[in-house]
Design a protein around this motif. Structure first.
Motif, short mmCIF file in Angstrom:
data_model
loop_
_atom_site.label_atom_id
_atom_site.label_comp_id
_atom_site.label_asym_id
_atom_site.label_seq_id
_atom_site.Cartn_x
_atom_site.Cartn_y
_atom_site.Cartn_z
N THR A 35 0.85 -1.19 0.00
CA THR A 35 0.00 0.00 0.00
C THR A 35 0.89 1.24 0.00
N TYR A 36 0.47 2.24 -0.77
CA TYR A 36 1.31 3.44 -0.85
C TYR A 36 0.44 4.64 -1.21
N GLY A 37 1.13 5.77 -1.36
CA GLY A 37 0.42 7.03 -1.52
C GLY A 37 0.34 7.51 -2.96
N ALA A 38 0.84 8.72 -3.18
CA ALA A 38 0.66 9.36 -4.49
C ALA A 38 1.66 8.86 -5.53
N ILE A 65 -3.34 6.23 -1.59
CA ILE A 65 -3.78 6.63 -0.24
C ILE A 65 -3.30 8.07 -0.02
N GLU A 66 -4.23 8.96 0.21
CA GLU A 66 -3.91 10.39 0.25
C GLU A 66 -3.55 10.85 1.67
N PRO A 67 -2.95 12.05 1.77
CA PRO A 67 -2.77 12.64 3.10
C PRO A 67 -4.15 12.73 3.78
N ASN A 68 -4.18 12.57 5.10
CA ASN A 68 -5.46 12.44 5.79
C ASN A 68 -6.31 11.37 5.09
N SER A 96 0.25 8.78 6.82
CA SER A 96 -1.07 8.61 6.22
C SER A 96 -1.23 7.23 5.60
N VAL A 97 -0.18 6.77 4.92
CA VAL A 97 -0.24 5.42 4.35
C VAL A 97 -0.34 4.39 5.47
N LEU A 277 -5.85 22.35 6.22
CA LEU A 277 -4.46 22.55 6.60
C LEU A 277 -3.79 21.20 6.85
N ASP A 278 -2.46 21.15 6.59
CA ASP A 278 -1.71 19.95 6.96
C ASP A 278 -1.87 19.74 8.46
#
Lengths: 385, 385
Positions: A35-38, A65-68, A96-97, A277-278
């Motif tokens: 599993t991973y992000g962008a 999988i996105e931030p938040n 996040s991931v 916001l981050d």
């Protein structure tokens, strides 16, 4: 010291070239879903190193999988796993991931209805798919803890859950895998680890001198290595020190036997849900405000923090607390992270909006003394504008 | 920072009244053999609390494990277990009971000949009987690590072994279970934990700022709470702080990614084997001597230790190192632990005798730089007389 139980079963494999070690840590017959992000891991070589470590294994991938991390995204992974029979999750990414993968792990075997109930209603998790981790962003500590924070787009919520079943079995921490991170994420990571430590430290004295020393050691190390690792991302030693420090900031150790706050995080999650916001951006705004608004109940520890972390020894108690807050803001600012909502164009109405959300969730007894509710959250935010 | 693996699976259950928790930690169908020492646990209520927590369980007992646990004694437990079929060991005691129980756990299923080979020849341990622990003496850290030191009467040896298979599954740390300890054992415990920390800290800089801060935090806490918990053994908070600190001093954490020494321990074990001094008594004599004799290779960390732990900031480098050594001796002395061999009636011939033992064992490359052998051990001991 309060009674406590501490059990952190995650095996940490730390250092250069350690991604190859996943071959020994993942059972040979596992069907592994990465599993991973962008997709940054495909550009910086980490994905390639992971795949090179697992030749001939059954390996699939789920990206995006996105931030938040969003429930909606994660449920697509859950469906994929149920349909295709993956039985081991390898999270390759940052907090996040990892958090998203923890939700997936708990949701796949969940039979009690909608897995969102795990987050929203604290529905019991009875089993979870095993997780391994390759960390690419030092920040959240999620690589060796049992926590996850999940967002849901349809209702605008951002909520946490925890179960020991989602402790990663192992976590590879290779500082070189983080060299290509953008500066904003590194700065956010330093702020995040700093705030995690403060949530477990800046409360009231609890006859826990070692936990205090460890927390102060984490804060001092972040101050020592944070700006350097931001300025020179390929300085191995600085990045290694930061990476290990961020893990220790939230692996459960410094929270043993002491009161904890977490109001900054609870407020921050609402801000992220409302304004995008981050996570760390919210912490850098809210924590100095918590220090200011809660200087009464936190007085003793604020003075200790000022003295031991920032060397502030002169002036009245309130002057020393003012100085400690100012030094905290300066530190976050020096990393390029803003400390006032006005700098983000967010106005005073944030106070009422957060209070309403606290009201909606029935949050009336937060903080280390159980005395923070909607009104107190609004009072805190008066110092954050 | 050096590459490292950190995995400490022991579950810590800490605080008042926690002995009752063993009921949940030990499998219901286990046949439990309680191992203990000279029997103080029968007088102070700990044995009773253990038995009260396990009603209706299959429970046996093996007492008489002595300080510096002996192979000869432990093999009697091994024979008992093999004959009677106990399958879970509950060590109730201090470091000697724990270390002895680890040897028993490894020896019971050992099929490669004499189990002494595990200690003397590093024979591979392929399985071990599971261990739980109820700690009654804060000192060695054995309750949550994989190490054990065993003595053999017939050959006068005292040697260490280690395998992850002997990590206790859980360890109950109830400060109240230690209130009746004699002062000498408490003082020894403080010295032992202090020395464990120094072995992992007082080497050379290794770009590990957090490990340094944690080690310094342990030393500062021992200085802060050690004399108080010795003076007032029933002060719960001081004893609790000491107990948790002694565990963290040797659970693997502060040794992650850094060079380690252990020469003081290797010399100390020989002294105990030859002269019968308590383990900690040997450490209090040898460590200041190591600091003095090895001030060249340890210079940077000695200066850091003096400044951060003792606040020594003025004078030439050697003056500051002298002061740090003096403060260390004063601290041990303040606990009632002697720091010179002459105070024990041991003469200068100890130098040659230890050197001969190092020679016999082929120890030529000890210490953080691998440059300590028989000659250097003798040179160190010149400062210990």
């Amino acid at each position: 010291m309060q009674n406590f139980t501490f059990h952190n079963p995650t095996k940490i494999v730390f250092g250069k070239g350690q991604i190859a070690a996943i071959a020994q840590e993942i059972p040979a017959d596992a069907r592994v879903l990465v599993t991973y992000g962008a997709g940054s891991i495909k550009r910086n070589g980490v994905y390639g190193a992971v795949m090179a470590a697992l030749p001939g294994r059954a390996v699939g991938a789920f990206g995006g999988i996105e931030p938040n991390p969003k429930y909606e995204t994660l449920m697509r992974a859950v469906e994929k796993i149920r349909a295709e029979g993956w039985d081991y999750l390898l999270a390759v990414g940052g907090g996040s991931v990892l958090d998203g993968t923890k939700f997936i792990a708990a949701a796949v075997p969940f039979t009690g209805g909608d897995p969102w109930d795990i987050v929203a209603k604290g529905a019991e998790v009875k089993s979870a798919v095993p997780i391994g981790a390759v960390l690419t962003l030092p920040a959240t500590g999620s690589e060796s803890n049992a926590f996850a924070v999940i967002s849901r787009e349809s209702c605008g919520d951002k909520l946490a859950f925890s179960t020991p079943l989602v402790f990663p079995k192992f976590a590879v921490l290779d500082p070189e895998a983080t060299f290509s991170l953008p500066p904003r994420q590194v700065a956010n990571g330093v702020v995040d680890a700093f705030a995690h430590t403060l949530e477990q430290y800046l409360t009231f004295p609890a006859a826990a001198p070692l936990q205090d020393r460890f927390a102060e050691g984490i804060l001092l190390t972040l101050i020592e290595v944070g700006p350097g690792t931001l300025a020179d991302p390929t300085d191995y030693e600085a990045r290694a020190a930061f990476m290990w420090t961020a893990t220790l900031a939230l692996n459960g150790l410094i929270g043993c036997g002491v009161p904890q706050d977490w109001v900054t995080h609870m407020i921050g999650h609402e801000i992220t849900a409302m304004h995008g916001l981050d996570h760390a951006q919210t912490l850098a705004v809210v924590f100095p405000a918590v220090m200011d608004a809660r200087r009464g109940p936190k007085r003793d520890k604020l003075l200790q923090y000022g003295e031991r972390v920032w060397g502030i020894r002169s002036g009245s108690e309130d002057e020393r607390i003012d100085a400690a807050i100012a030094r905290t803001r300066e530190f976050f600012s020096s990393l390029g992270v803003k400390t006032r909502f006005s700098e983000y164009g967010i106005g005073a109405d944030v106070r009422e909006k957060v209070a309403e959300r606290f009201e909606k969730r029935g949050w009336r007894k937060l903080g280390e003394r159980g005395d923070v509710g909607p009104k107190e959250a609004s009072e805190i935010l008066a110092y954050s504008l």
